[in-house]
Motif scaffolding. Structure first.
Motif, mmCIF file in Angstrom:
data_model
loop_
_atom_site.group_PDB
_atom_site.id
_atom_site.type_symbol
_atom_site.label_atom_id
_atom_site.label_comp_id
_atom_site.label_asym_id
_atom_site.label_seq_id
_atom_site.Cartn_x
_atom_site.Cartn_y
_atom_site.Cartn_z
ATOM 1 N N ARG A 71 0.855 -1.310 -0.158
ATOM 2 C CA ARG A 71 -0.025 0.016 -0.089
ATOM 3 C C ARG A 71 0.769 1.208 0.002
ATOM 4 N N MET A 72 0.326 2.374 -0.312
ATOM 5 C CA MET A 72 1.036 3.581 -0.501
ATOM 6 C C MET A 72 0.242 4.731 0.543
ATOM 7 N N VAL A 73 1.083 5.345 1.032
ATOM 8 C CA VAL A 73 0.548 6.874 1.752
ATOM 9 C C VAL A 73 1.339 7.933 1.219
ATOM 10 N N HIS A 74 0.727 9.116 0.596
ATOM 11 C CA HIS A 74 1.308 10.034 0.021
ATOM 12 C C HIS A 74 1.339 11.241 0.809
ATOM 13 N N HIS A 75 2.402 11.937 0.646
ATOM 14 C CA HIS A 75 2.734 13.401 1.049
ATOM 15 C C HIS A 75 2.994 14.109 0.018
ATOM 16 N N ARG A 76 2.112 15.224 -0.240
ATOM 17 C CA ARG A 76 2.314 16.138 -1.467
ATOM 18 C C ARG A 76 3.757 16.715 -1.342
ATOM 19 N N THR A 77 4.085 17.163 -0.193
ATOM 20 C CA THR A 77 5.375 17.577 -0.098
ATOM 21 C C THR A 77 6.405 16.957 0.687
#
Length: 274
Positions: A71-77
């Motif tokens: 799975r993946m968790v995203h941080h925009r920056t």
């Protein structure tokens, strides 16, 4: 430790910032290690604001791997390694979690070989024994850092920034505040001061596949100093937190503590149950 078809034994939290050249190898090595050690695991990649193909590569790998969850968790920056680990841990479903960087420098099998120790302790802390794979300057910095941490907090670790195995409840009850590279030290020191049992084990590092380490910079040093001072305040200057420190119910450390409370000293200094 392993029971039930739906139970996740181990959640690997894998922060990645522009690791397109290394992330596939890191994920595949982790999947192979799950298989080798008979663990049902999941990989949570925290894409920490990457601007390269890191996220695309992870998405492609996640599709054909039904046996092991990716799975993946995203941080925009970019939010930092510490925040990536914290956010990944919040998404974890395993009873045990571990940090594994997406740069391929760490062999996941090196820490998974010690997974069975989690039947006896709540934290396994690795220390690097093949230090020659790193520059002498970085080894010197690590040595000085370790000495300062041990003296300040009354501990005796050989290393605090490795791929630690944690009982997840340790982190859920008091998640790390550190955004940068101090997060592992914060977690292990706080766990020891809370009474959690741990084991130290030898660990072999790999040579980084591509790119340069982001661990050493003036910015990261300043962040480490801020977090170090904050931890001193928490440990020594917050009596309310000090009074509440104890292992979570049901952990190995809690059970051992209760056993100890049931034991008294009999004649001639021998232990006897009252």
């Amino acid at each position: 430790m392993k029971s039930g078809d739906n139970k996740i034994d181990l959640s690997i939290i894998m922060p990645a910032l522009n690791e397109a050249d290394n992330i596939e190898g890191a994920i595949r090595d982790t999947l192979e290690a799950f298989s080798e050690y008979g663990l049902k695991g999941e990989i949570i990649v925290v894409n920490d604001g990457s601007t390269d193909e890191t996220a695309k590569i992870v998405d492609e790998l996640a599709g054909p791997e039904p046996a092991h969850l990716i799975r993946m968790v995203h941080h925009r920056t970019p939010r930092g390694l510490g925040m990536a680990f914290r956010d990944g841990t919040m998404e974890a479903r395993g009873d045990v979690v571990a940090f594994m960087p997406g740069d391929g420098e760490n062999d996941p099998g090196e820490i998974m070989r010690y997974f069975s120790l989690m039947d006896q302790v709540d934290m396994v802390v690795p220390f690097v024994y093949n230090k020659d794979v790193r520059p002498k300057s970085r080894n010197l910095i690590s040595t000085v850092f370790r000495m300062i941490v041990n003296l300040t907090f009354g501990v005796n670790f050989n290393y605090t920034n490795g791929t630690v195995l944690y009982r997840r409840v340790i982190l859920n009850s008091n998640p790390n505040r550190s955004r940068g590279f101090f997060f592992q030290t914060e977690n292990v020191v706080r766990a020891v001061w809370s009474g959690y049992l741990f084991a130290e084990v030898p660990y072999r590092l790999e040579v980084r596949g591509a790119g340069e380490s982001k661990a050493i910079s003036w910015k990261s040093l300043a962040e480490v100093i801020r977090n170090y001072l904050a931890l001193i305040k928490e440990i020594y200057l917050s009596p309310e937190k000090r009074a509440s420190r104890k292992p979570a119910p049901g952990t190995v450390s809690d059970l051992r503590r209760r056993e100890t409370q049931d034991i008294g000293f009999g004649v001639e200094g021998k232990y006897s149950r009252e």
